[in-house]
Design an enzyme around this catalytic site. Structure first.
Site, PDB file in Angstrom:
ATOM      1  N   CYS A  25       1.695   6.393   8.641  1.00 19.54           N
ATOM      2  CA  CYS A  25       0.746   6.329   7.075  1.00 19.54           C
ATOM      3  C   CYS A  25      -0.222   7.550   7.343  1.00 19.54           C
ATOM      4  O   CYS A  25      -0.550   7.887   8.356  1.00 19.54           O
ATOM      5  CB  CYS A  25      -0.337   5.407   7.280  1.00 19.54           C
ATOM      6  SG  CYS A  25      -1.319   5.544   5.999  1.00 19.54           S
ATOM      7  N   GLU A  74      -0.587  -0.220  15.628  1.00 16.72           N
ATOM      8  CA  GLU A  74      -1.009   0.629  15.394  1.00 16.72           C
ATOM      9  C   GLU A  74      -2.136   1.756  16.479  1.00 16.72           C
ATOM     10  O   GLU A  74      -1.697   2.713  17.077  1.00 16.72           O
ATOM     11  CB  GLU A  74      -1.858   1.113  14.351  1.00 16.72           C
ATOM     12  CG  GLU A  74      -2.978   2.423  13.938  1.00 16.72           C
ATOM     13  CD  GLU A  74      -4.001   2.194  12.830  1.00 16.72           C
ATOM     14  OE1 GLU A  74      -3.181   0.704  11.970  1.00 16.72           O
ATOM     15  OE2 GLU A  74      -4.984   2.452  13.546  1.00 16.72           O
ATOM     16  N   HIS A 117      -1.626  -4.663  18.498  1.00 15.50           N
ATOM     17  CA  HIS A 117      -1.033  -4.270  17.352  1.00 15.50           C
ATOM     18  C   HIS A 117      -0.354  -2.684  17.712  1.00 15.50           C
ATOM     19  O   HIS A 117      -1.591  -2.072  18.558  1.00 15.50           O
ATOM     20  CB  HIS A 117      -2.664  -4.082  16.580  1.00 15.50           C
ATOM     21  CG  HIS A 117      -1.762  -4.225  14.978  1.00 15.50           C
ATOM     22  ND1 HIS A 117      -0.914  -2.514  14.129  1.00 15.50           N
ATOM     23  CD2 HIS A 117      -1.562  -4.405  13.886  1.00 15.50           C
ATOM     24  CE1 HIS A 117      -0.908  -2.898  13.396  1.00 15.50           C
ATOM     25  NE2 HIS A 117      -0.992  -3.693  13.504  1.00 15.50           N
ATOM     26  N   HIS A 143       2.771   2.496  11.705  1.00 18.42           N
ATOM     27  CA  HIS A 143       1.772   2.363  11.771  1.00 18.42           C
ATOM     28  C   HIS A 143       1.358   3.866  13.241  1.00 18.42           C
ATOM     29  O   HIS A 143       0.784   3.553  14.203  1.00 18.42           O
ATOM     30  CB  HIS A 143       1.921   1.136  13.169  1.00 18.42           C
ATOM     31  CG  HIS A 143       2.532   0.056  12.545  1.00 18.42           C
ATOM     32  ND1 HIS A 143       1.515  -0.553  11.758  1.00 18.42           N
ATOM     33  CD2 HIS A 143       3.056  -1.026  12.855  1.00 18.42           C
ATOM     34  CE1 HIS A 143       1.445  -2.074  10.722  1.00 18.42           C
ATOM     35  NE2 HIS A 143       2.935  -2.180  11.563  1.00 18.42           N
ATOM     36  N   SER A 182       1.772 -10.119  10.306  1.00 21.25           N
ATOM     37  CA  SER A 182       1.103  -8.698   9.778  1.00 21.25           C
ATOM     38  C   SER A 182      -0.303  -8.926  10.125  1.00 21.25           C
ATOM     39  O   SER A 182      -1.517  -9.504   9.346  1.00 21.25           O
ATOM     40  CB  SER A 182       1.244  -8.882   7.746  1.00 21.25           C
ATOM     41  OG  SER A 182       0.415  -8.143   7.331  1.00 21.25           O
ATOM     42  N   CYS A 229      -9.173   1.540   6.873  1.00 23.26           N
ATOM     43  CA  CYS A 229      -7.886   2.222   5.443  1.00 23.26           C
ATOM     44  C   CYS A 229      -8.604   1.703   3.866  1.00 23.26           C
ATOM     45  O   CYS A 229      -8.991   1.071   4.608  1.00 23.26           O
ATOM     46  CB  CYS A 229      -6.998   2.015   5.098  1.00 23.26           C
ATOM     47  SG  CYS A 229      -5.827   1.755   4.638  1.00 23.26           S
ATOM     48  N   HIS A 247       6.155  -5.599   8.438  1.00 26.12           N
ATOM     49  CA  HIS A 247       5.845  -7.245   8.606  1.00 26.12           C
ATOM     50  C   HIS A 247       6.262  -7.992   7.552  1.00 26.12           C
ATOM     51  O   HIS A 247       5.392  -8.530   7.019  1.00 26.12           O
ATOM     52  CB  HIS A 247       4.505  -7.407   8.577  1.00 26.12           C
ATOM     53  CG  HIS A 247       4.148  -7.125  10.173  1.00 26.12           C
ATOM     54  ND1 HIS A 247       2.975  -6.446  10.443  1.00 26.12           N
ATOM     55  CD2 HIS A 247       4.677  -6.686  11.806  1.00 26.12           C
ATOM     56  CE1 HIS A 247       2.960  -5.440  11.840  1.00 26.12           C
ATOM     57  NE2 HIS A 247       3.765  -6.443  12.405  1.00 26.12           N
ATOM     58  N   CYS A 256       0.453  -1.256   0.366  1.00 21.89           N
ATOM     59  CA  CYS A 256       0.217   0.137   0.436  1.00 21.89           C
ATOM     60  C   CYS A 256       1.207   1.407   0.037  1.00 21.89           C
ATOM     61  O   CYS A 256       2.320   1.086   0.259  1.00 21.89           O
ATOM     62  CB  CYS A 256      -1.199  -0.701   0.901  1.00 21.89           C
ATOM     63  SG  CYS A 256       0.141   0.725   3.146  1.00 21.89           S
TER      64      CYS A 256
END
Ligand code: F3S
Length: 285
Positions: free
Chosen positions: A103, A133, A131, A81, A225, A197, A40, A12
């Site tokens: 991001c 993020e 996670h 993240h 991931s 996203c 990842h 991405c």
């Protein structure tokens, strides 16, 4: 074997940006450190390590620069993240440079968490509490609640104003389910902001389309991931035999026994070279 590839799969723009930024800084000869793997994917991470990137678990492993603000001053790369705001402060306090590859879509979620708290909402993040993020997002307001499944809603106080955002790589279907369960709980006010996203959603939709056309699905990418694991689960839910593999080396011929068509998709941190190698080899069988 007939092999179809998902219309949307692989890197991405957020992951591409992080890799490009790391590459540019290494090419300038900077001392670049990353807290944990940049993405990842072991293959990409080992290429960056060969180019000079240093992966550490904590800021304590980075030597303090005796001549601050010079060319040799360590640069700490923030992954796509994102991270807690206090971490950025700490990096600066130690005299290191910050290179922020968060991001833009994660940044939007971080800003929303802060803004919603300022508007007087209690903030719920729907996502995996482990996670990175999500661990970063909860640093943008006090007392943010993380909800991964319905049972996490049990201790939420009633009659409160709740605002709900999602981990960017969460499945839209699971987010909708949790939002529905929150709505059913009779809270006084709820506000929902869809922070999933669009790259993730597009990958998930094209995987679902592909599942309708094939007898077996291969989801390529790291087992760590989140978005790749999510893709594999989505394919399994379509009741298509699904294998989550990291690369062609993990393929076994029994996966395609008696089958004529296969589908291939890949997570947002899987490089094109790994996807192409897998597809090329599968087509030869
Ligand atoms: Fe960003 Fe979405 Fe990729 S949040 S890092 S574009 S999966």
């Amino acid at each position: 074997m007939k092999v179809l590839v998902a219309k949307k799969c692989g890197f991405c723009f957020g992951v591409e940006h992080a890799i490009d930024l790391a590459g540019e800084m290494l090419a300038e000869g900077r001392n670049v450190y990353c807290l944990g793997d940049l993405i990842h994917n072991k293959f990409v991470v080992s290429q960056l390590i060969e180019a000079g990137l240093r992966v550490v678990d904590s800021l304590n492993e980075i030597p303090i620069d005796p001549t601050p603000n010079g060319k040799d001053t360590p640069t700490v790369l923030i992954r796509s993240h994102g991270c807690r705001p206090e971490l950025i402060q700490e990096i600066k306090q130690r005299g290191f440079y910050v290179a922020d590859a968060t991001c833009v879509l994660v940044k939007r979620a971080q800003n929303l968490v802060r803004q919603l708290h300022q508007e007087g909402f209690g903030v719920i993040v729907v996502g995996d509490p482990n996670h990175p993020e999500v661990q970063g997002l909860i640093g943008y307001a006090p007392a943010v609640r993380v909800v991964a499944e319905e049972k996490d809603l049990e201790n939420l106080p009633v009659s409160s104003r709740w605002a709900i955002v999602s981990q960017t790589t969460f499945s839209a279907e699971d987010f909708a389910y949790i939002v529905g369960r929150i709505a059913a709980r009779n809270f006084k006010e709820i506000k929902v902001l869809n922070t999933i996203c669009r790259e993730t959603t597009r990958r998930q939709q094209s995987a679902i389309e592909l599942c309708r056309q094939v007898e077996v699905m291969f989801v390529i990418g790291s087992l760590h991931s989140a978005n790749t694991r999510e893709l594999a689960q989505i394919c399994q839910r379509q009741e298509v035999e699904t294998y989550h593999l990291q690369n062609w080396q993990e393929f076994k011929p029994l996966y395609i026994e008696g089958k004529a068509t296969a589908g291939v998709t890949a997570g947002a941190s899987t490089p094109d070279s790994i996807i192409q190698e897998f597809v090329g080899n599968l087509r030869q069988l």
